[in-house]
Design a protein around this motif. Structure first.
Motif, PDB file in Angstrom:
ATOM      1  N   HIS A  17      20.063  15.253 -35.958  1.00 27.97           N
ATOM      2  CA  HIS A  17      20.231  16.575 -35.328  1.00 27.97           C
ATOM      3  C   HIS A  17      18.945  17.388 -35.433  1.00 27.97           C
ATOM      4  O   HIS A  17      18.507  18.002 -34.456  1.00 27.97           O
ATOM      5  N   HIS A  50      21.940   8.226 -31.119  1.00 26.54           N
ATOM      6  CA  HIS A  50      22.807   9.044 -31.974  1.00 26.54           C
ATOM      7  C   HIS A  50      24.269   8.990 -31.523  1.00 26.54           C
ATOM      8  O   HIS A  50      25.174   8.775 -32.328  1.00 26.54           O
ATOM      9  N   GLU A  54      27.387   7.190 -33.639  1.00 28.40           N
ATOM     10  CA  GLU A  54      28.567   7.997 -33.982  1.00 28.40           C
ATOM     11  C   GLU A  54      29.830   7.363 -33.392  1.00 28.40           C
ATOM     12  O   GLU A  54      30.855   7.263 -34.057  1.00 28.40           O
ATOM     13  N   HIS A 112      27.496  20.695 -30.259  1.00 28.75           N
ATOM     14  CA  HIS A 112      27.870  19.452 -30.967  1.00 28.75           C
ATOM     15  C   HIS A 112      27.507  19.561 -32.453  1.00 28.75           C
ATOM     16  O   HIS A 112      28.303  19.217 -33.334  1.00 28.75           O
ATOM     17  N   GLU A 116      30.018  19.598 -35.813  1.00 31.94           N
ATOM     18  CA  GLU A 116      29.944  18.581 -36.864  1.00 31.94           C
ATOM     19  C   GLU A 116      29.533  19.160 -38.206  1.00 31.94           C
ATOM     20  O   GLU A 116      30.014  18.723 -39.239  1.00 31.94           O
TER      21      GLU A 116
HETATM   22 FE   LIG Z   1      26.037  14.287 -34.138  1.00 31.92          FE
END
Ligand SMILES: [Fe+2]
Length: 172
Positions: A17, A50, A54, A112, A116
């Motif tokens: 991130h 990514h 995930e 996002h 998270e």
């Molecule tokens: Fe993520």
């Protein structure tokens, strides 16, 4: 010399991130089409890897451990981002909406990240509280990430499929 401890799943995903946030900031400050294109391509590669790790490793591990609604939203948000990523991949800085697409993608990713990383209510906090083995998941994602980055650098970033969209089909 002791080897550096490996990041657990949450540390690994948070580092991703931070990396894309930094790339988005660089894109916004960049002048010149070549530089913008290179940064946008790096953003697309990082985000494709990514979202894939995930979806392939972390979210399935969360299945049954965190609320289904939260996970379903994450999958749909990923699929929304993939549409913009494929648009950016196929286009170029001289397209009228190119910068806007990168900007809107950055806003989607900001959302996002919030979903998270939020304390207590965020997906990571809930997964941690549910007792998932973050070291094992971190190892699996690090291996998968290494493999995918090498593959995408060699043969280009593929258009990711959007399995939650029933009426819009991109990718394979
Ligand atoms: Fe993520």
């Amino acid at each position: 010399m002791p080897s550096k401890p490996k990041p657990d799943a949450i540390a690994l995903l948070k580092a991703d991130h931070r990396k894309v946030e930094d790339l988005f900031a660089k894109f916004e400050a960049a002048k010149g089409e070549g530089k913008k294109k290179a940064l946008a391509e790096q953003i697309c590669l990082e985000l494709t890897v990514h979202t894939k790790i995930e979806e392939d490793v972390f979210y399935p591990a969360c299945d049954g451990a965190v609320e289904e609604d939260l996970l379903n939203e994450a999958y749909v948000e990923h699929d929304g981002a993939k549409v913009l990523i494929s648009e950016i991949e196929a286009g170029g800085p001289d397209d009228k909406f190119y910068d806007a697409k990168v900007k809107v993608l950055s806003e989607m990713i900001k959302h996002h990240v919030k979903e998270e990383e939020a304390r207590v209510e965020g997906l990571f906090a809930k997964a941690r509280a549910a007792g998932l083995d973050m070291d094992a998941l971190g190892d699996r994602m690090a291996d998968e990430k290494k493999r995918l980055v090498a593959e995408y650098k060699a043969s280009g970033v593929p258009t990711a499929a959007t399995p939650t969209f029933q009426h819009t089909h991109i990718g394979v």
